[in-house]
Design a protein around this motif. Structure first.
Motif, PDB file in Angstrom:
ATOM      1  N   ILE A  10       0.818  -1.213   0.000  1.00  0.00           N
ATOM      2  CA  ILE A  10       0.000   0.000   0.000  1.00  0.00           C
ATOM      3  C   ILE A  10       0.853   1.264   0.000  1.00  0.00           C
ATOM      4  CG2 ILE A  10      -1.642   1.352   1.369  1.00  0.00           C
ATOM      5  CD1 ILE A  10      -2.943  -1.275   2.157  1.00  0.00           C
ATOM      6  N   PHE A  11       1.839   1.347   0.888  1.00  0.00           N
ATOM      7  CA  PHE A  11       2.550   2.602   1.076  1.00  0.00           C
ATOM      8  C   PHE A  11       3.602   2.901   0.017  1.00  0.00           C
ATOM      9  CE2 PHE A  11       1.114   2.070   5.602  1.00  0.00           C
ATOM     10  CZ  PHE A  11       0.204   3.098   5.533  1.00  0.00           C
ATOM     11  N   VAL A  12       4.214   1.887  -0.544  1.00  0.00           N
ATOM     12  CA  VAL A  12       5.206   2.149  -1.594  1.00  0.00           C
ATOM     13  C   VAL A  12       4.541   2.761  -2.829  1.00  0.00           C
ATOM     14  CG1 VAL A  12       6.839   1.059  -3.186  1.00  0.00           C
ATOM     15  CG2 VAL A  12       6.917   0.515  -0.747  1.00  0.00           C
ATOM     16  N   PRO A  13       3.450   2.156  -3.362  1.00  0.00           N
ATOM     17  CA  PRO A  13       2.797   2.820  -4.498  1.00  0.00           C
ATOM     18  C   PRO A  13       2.239   4.193  -4.147  1.00  0.00           C
ATOM     19  CG  PRO A  13       2.074   0.553  -4.351  1.00  0.00           C
ATOM     20  CD  PRO A  13       2.866   0.849  -3.117  1.00  0.00           C
ATOM     21  N   LEU A  14       1.731   4.360  -2.929  1.00  0.00           N
ATOM     22  CA  LEU A  14       1.213   5.659  -2.509  1.00  0.00           C
ATOM     23  C   LEU A  14       2.337   6.697  -2.464  1.00  0.00           C
ATOM     24  CD1 LEU A  14      -1.304   7.183  -1.546  1.00  0.00           C
ATOM     25  CD2 LEU A  14      -0.670   6.551   0.775  1.00  0.00           C
TER      26      LEU A  14
END
Length: 114
Positions: A10-14
């Motif tokens: 979730i956080f890497v693409p965000l």
């Protein structure tokens, strides 16, 4: 392990999306707060567009958290009341237990002697 995997998914693409938005929206824009005179320099702010995007996201997070906090206030109040009531009944039970032990110690019959 699953939590780390979910965080990465979730956080890497965000984070990549936020970096791309920041790079793509570097042009300076003016936010005019005075709706009647947009040329008024006293009530306007100039900054890169991504700054306004981030501020809007942060404001949304803070407002959402505040609304959730106040909406759950009745549940927190109920939990506090029930916890204090549970402690009251626990103290009452301990008092009765100690009284029962004292009474049992006083009424113990002496063992018969042969």
């Amino acid at each position: 392990m699953l939590k780390k995997l979910v965080n990465i998914v979730i956080f890497v693409p965000l984070g990549i999306l936020l970096i791309v938005l920041s790079v793509a929206n570097r042009q300076t824009v003016t936010l005019a707060i005075n709706p009647f005179d947009t040329a008024d320099r006293m009530l306007s702010v100039s900054a890169p567009f991504f700054v306004f995007l981030f501020l809007a996201a942060i404001l949304g997070l803070v407002l959402g958290a505040a609304v959730t906090w106040f909406a759950q206030g009745k549940y927190r109040r109920r939990a506090r009341n029930e916890a204090s009531e549970a402690m009251k009944w626990h103290r009452e039970a301990e008092k009765h237990r100690s009284q029962a032990e004292k009474l049992a110690a006083q009424t113990t019959l002496p063992s018969p002697q042969n």
